[in-house]
Each structure stands twice: as structure tokens, then as C-alpha cells.
Design a protein around this motif. Structure first.
Motif, PDB file in Angstrom:
ATOM      1  N   MET A   1       0.827  -1.174   0.000  1.00  0.00           N
ATOM      2  CA  MET A   1       0.000   0.000   0.000  1.00  0.00           C
ATOM      3  C   MET A   1       0.879   1.248   0.000  1.00  0.00           C
ATOM      4  O   MET A   1       1.925   1.271   0.627  1.00  0.00           O
ATOM      5  CB  MET A   1      -0.913   0.016   1.214  1.00  0.00           C
ATOM      6  CG  MET A   1      -2.002  -1.026   1.159  1.00  0.00           C
ATOM      7  SD  MET A   1      -3.175  -0.808   2.481  1.00  0.00           S
ATOM      8  CE  MET A   1      -3.073  -2.390   3.252  1.00  0.00           C
ATOM      9  N   SER A   2       0.418   2.223  -0.694  1.00  0.00           N
ATOM     10  CA  SER A   2       1.166   3.469  -0.828  1.00  0.00           C
ATOM     11  C   SER A   2       1.231   4.198   0.511  1.00  0.00           C
ATOM     12  O   SER A   2       0.276   4.215   1.275  1.00  0.00           O
ATOM     13  CB  SER A   2       0.471   4.336  -1.877  1.00  0.00           C
ATOM     14  OG  SER A   2       1.092   5.583  -1.941  1.00  0.00           O
ATOM     15  N   GLU A   3       2.365   4.843   0.793  1.00  0.00           N
ATOM     16  CA  GLU A   3       2.504   5.598   2.030  1.00  0.00           C
ATOM     17  C   GLU A   3       1.920   6.995   1.908  1.00  0.00           C
ATOM     18  O   GLU A   3       1.677   7.659   2.904  1.00  0.00           O
ATOM     19  CB  GLU A   3       3.966   5.664   2.430  1.00  0.00           C
ATOM     20  CG  GLU A   3       4.492   4.314   2.855  1.00  0.00           C
ATOM     21  CD  GLU A   3       5.881   4.403   3.425  1.00  0.00           C
ATOM     22  OE1 GLU A   3       6.259   5.464   3.956  1.00  0.00           O
ATOM     23  OE2 GLU A   3       6.592   3.395   3.328  1.00  0.00           O
ATOM     24  N   ARG A   4       1.736   7.470   0.678  1.00  0.00           N
ATOM     25  CA  ARG A   4       1.103   8.774   0.440  1.00  0.00           C
ATOM     26  C   ARG A   4      -0.037   8.571  -0.540  1.00  0.00           C
ATOM     27  O   ARG A   4       0.052   7.769  -1.454  1.00  0.00           O
ATOM     28  CB  ARG A   4       2.109   9.775  -0.117  1.00  0.00           C
ATOM     29  CG  ARG A   4       3.192  10.114   0.889  1.00  0.00           C
ATOM     30  CD  ARG A   4       4.110  11.240   0.475  1.00  0.00           C
ATOM     31  NE  ARG A   4       4.365  11.328  -0.939  1.00  0.00           N
ATOM     32  CZ  ARG A   4       4.506  12.481  -1.599  1.00  0.00           C
ATOM     33  NH1 ARG A   4       4.428  13.629  -0.977  1.00  0.00           N
ATOM     34  NH2 ARG A   4       4.748  12.487  -2.878  1.00  0.00           N
ATOM     35  N   ILE A   5      -1.091   9.332  -0.341  1.00  0.00           N
ATOM     36  CA  ILE A   5      -2.295   9.220  -1.164  1.00  0.00           C
ATOM     37  C   ILE A   5      -2.549  10.557  -1.846  1.00  0.00           C
ATOM     38  O   ILE A   5      -2.500  11.615  -1.208  1.00  0.00           O
ATOM     39  CB  ILE A   5      -3.524   8.842  -0.296  1.00  0.00           C
ATOM     40  CG1 ILE A   5      -3.291   7.553   0.472  1.00  0.00           C
ATOM     41  CG2 ILE A   5      -4.787   8.770  -1.139  1.00  0.00           C
ATOM     42  CD1 ILE A   5      -3.265   6.308  -0.365  1.00  0.00           C
ATOM     43  N   CYS A   6      -2.848  10.503  -3.144  1.00  0.00           N
ATOM     44  CA  CYS A   6      -3.194  11.705  -3.899  1.00  0.00           C
ATOM     45  C   CYS A   6      -4.635  12.091  -3.546  1.00  0.00           C
ATOM     46  O   CYS A   6      -5.553  11.290  -3.735  1.00  0.00           O
ATOM     47  CB  CYS A   6      -3.058  11.450  -5.393  1.00  0.00           C
ATOM     48  SG  CYS A   6      -3.447  12.886  -6.407  1.00  0.00           S
ATOM     49  N   VAL A   7      -4.802  13.298  -3.018  1.00  0.00           N
ATOM     50  CA  VAL A   7      -6.136  13.760  -2.610  1.00  0.00           C
ATOM     51  C   VAL A   7      -6.670  14.879  -3.481  1.00  0.00           C
ATOM     52  O   VAL A   7      -7.811  15.302  -3.320  1.00  0.00           O
ATOM     53  CB  VAL A   7      -6.160  14.200  -1.126  1.00  0.00           C
ATOM     54  CG1 VAL A   7      -5.928  13.018  -0.204  1.00  0.00           C
ATOM     55  CG2 VAL A   7      -5.169  15.319  -0.869  1.00  0.00           C
ATOM     56  N   GLY A   8      -5.848  15.368  -4.418  1.00  0.00           N
ATOM     57  CA  GLY A   8      -6.328  16.446  -5.270  1.00  0.00           C
ATOM     58  C   GLY A   8      -5.309  16.847  -6.309  1.00  0.00           C
ATOM     59  O   GLY A   8      -4.178  16.336  -6.324  1.00  0.00           O
ATOM     60  N   ALA A   9      -5.736  17.746  -7.191  1.00  0.00           N
ATOM     61  CA  ALA A   9      -4.855  18.270  -8.234  1.00  0.00           C
ATOM     62  C   ALA A   9      -5.244  19.712  -8.517  1.00  0.00           C
ATOM     63  O   ALA A   9      -6.416  20.091  -8.412  1.00  0.00           O
ATOM     64  CB  ALA A   9      -4.977  17.432  -9.508  1.00  0.00           C
ATOM     65  N   ILE A  10      -4.247  20.499  -8.864  1.00  0.00           N
ATOM     66  CA  ILE A  10      -4.473  21.904  -9.182  1.00  0.00           C
ATOM     67  C   ILE A  10      -4.749  22.010 -10.680  1.00  0.00           C
ATOM     68  O   ILE A  10      -3.952  21.543 -11.493  1.00  0.00           O
ATOM     69  CB  ILE A  10      -3.263  22.760  -8.778  1.00  0.00           C
ATOM     70  CG1 ILE A  10      -3.028  22.629  -7.272  1.00  0.00           C
ATOM     71  CG2 ILE A  10      -3.478  24.224  -9.179  1.00  0.00           C
ATOM     72  CD1 ILE A  10      -1.725  23.217  -6.787  1.00  0.00           C
ATOM     73  N   ALA A  11      -5.890  22.596 -11.019  1.00  0.00           N
ATOM     74  CA  ALA A  11      -6.296  22.689 -12.420  1.00  0.00           C
ATOM     75  C   ALA A  11      -5.948  24.050 -13.018  1.00  0.00           C
ATOM     76  O   ALA A  11      -6.305  24.330 -14.152  1.00  0.00           O
ATOM     77  CB  ALA A  11      -7.793  22.418 -12.544  1.00  0.00           C
ATOM     78  N   GLY A  12      -5.250  24.898 -12.266  1.00  0.00           N
ATOM     79  CA  GLY A  12      -4.840  26.204 -12.778  1.00  0.00           C
ATOM     80  C   GLY A  12      -5.343  27.322 -11.894  1.00  0.00           C
ATOM     81  O   GLY A  12      -5.876  27.106 -10.807  1.00  0.00           O
TER      82      GLY A  12
END
Length: 167
Positions: free
Chosen positions: A1-12
Motif C-alpha cells: 500500500m502506498s505511504e502517500r495518497i493523492c487527494v487532489g490536483a491543481i487545475a490552474g
């Protein structure tokens, strides 16, 4: 299992005063601010988040240190991560998408049919994108209890009972 999780992204950028258009991958989009500070994938930058309002296709948010439209535009496409231990524990029948990626998928007879390449949610329920050497192209498997009766994260595998003719 990943130690960090992607929770969002910047769309600009959103506007001219340093706000960003933020895409949240949390179950309640506004909750992304509760997991701050958020880190870039390489860990080079860290942001506290203030959600200003809900907008089309995301959130208008302020990130610490971002004061101009140019700074916000420069972050377009940057994904934001948190350490796994900052996220809440899930019930037995729920999973973080990151935990499913790469898992081998077996049919109910024990034959490996591929592995999870991606998890998609187009609004009508999650789909597992299955890729494998015996497949001409990727296959989208509905992520329902009927089609995927077993997800065993400890053993690192998924047991699928796909609809007839899907594979």
C-alpha cells in the motif's frame, strides 16, 4: 500500500488574485482542506488550503504562499498528496483507489486475468480498468459486489466474477 495518497490536483488559476481551481479526490470535496498540509508529489512544496467556494468542476481555493495568478498558473497539473496515516480508516467494504492500483485480478477459478491499471468513476459507479497480457485492450469491470466479490489487500489480489463475455 502506498505511504502517500493523492487527494487532489491543481487545475490552474481561478481569477487574478492567486486563487487556484482545485480538483478534490476526497469523498466530500471540501474536506480536502482538513488533510492539510498537502504536499506536491516530489515533496518539494507544501500548502495549507483554504476552500473559498464550490465552483464548476472543482473548488476555488487559496494555497499558502500563492499570491498571484502567475504563481497559480505555474502549479497547473500539480497533484497534491498526504501521508496515508492522516486519512481516516475505512470500513471493510471500502478502499482507497491507490490501494487497488497494480493488484492482480483472478477469476473465480483462480486464473489470473490481468491487473488493475486504473480506477474510474464517471458518476454511475466505479470501474476497474483491467489490463493483461491475454487481453487485446483494457477491459472496464464494474466495481460492484457481484462482479468483484473479493478484494484481499492483505494477500494483494482481487477475485472477479465478471459478466459473461466481458473477458
Amino acid at each position: 500500500m502506498s505511504e502517500r495518497i493523492c487527494v487532489g490536483a491543481i487545475a490552474g488559476a481561478f481569477g487574478v488574485k492567486g486563487e487556484v481551481r482545485l480538483k478534490s479526490f476526497t469523498s466530500t470535496p471540501e474536506d480536502i482542506a482538513d488533510y492539510a498540509p498537502l504536499e506536491t508529489e516530489d515533496g518539494a512544496m507544501e500548502f495549507d488550503v483554504t476552500v473559498e467556494r464550490v465552483i464548476n468542476n472543482g473548488l476555488a481555493a487559496r494555497l499558502t504562499g500563492i499570491k498571484t495568478k502567475e504563481q497559480a498558473d505555474a502549479l497547473k497539473g500539480v497533484r497534491l498528496f498526504v501521508p496515508r496515516d492522516r486519512l481516516p480508516a475505512l470500513p471493510d467494504d471500502e478502499f482507497y483507489h491507490a490501494d487497488l492500483l497494480g493488484l492482480p485480478v483472478f477469476d473465480t477459478g483462480g486464473t489470473q486475468i490481468g491487473h488493475v491499471k486504473a480506477v474510474h468513476d464517471h458518476g454511475a459507479g466505479d470501474l476497474l480498468e483491467i489490463h493483461g497480457p491475454g487481453l487485446k485492450s483494457t477491459v472496464l469491470l464494474p466495481f460492484t459486489r457481484e462482479a468483484v466479490p473479493t478484494v484481499d489487500l492483505v494477500a494483494g489480489r482481487i477475485i472477479a466474477d465478471p459478466p459473461e463475455g466481458l473477458f
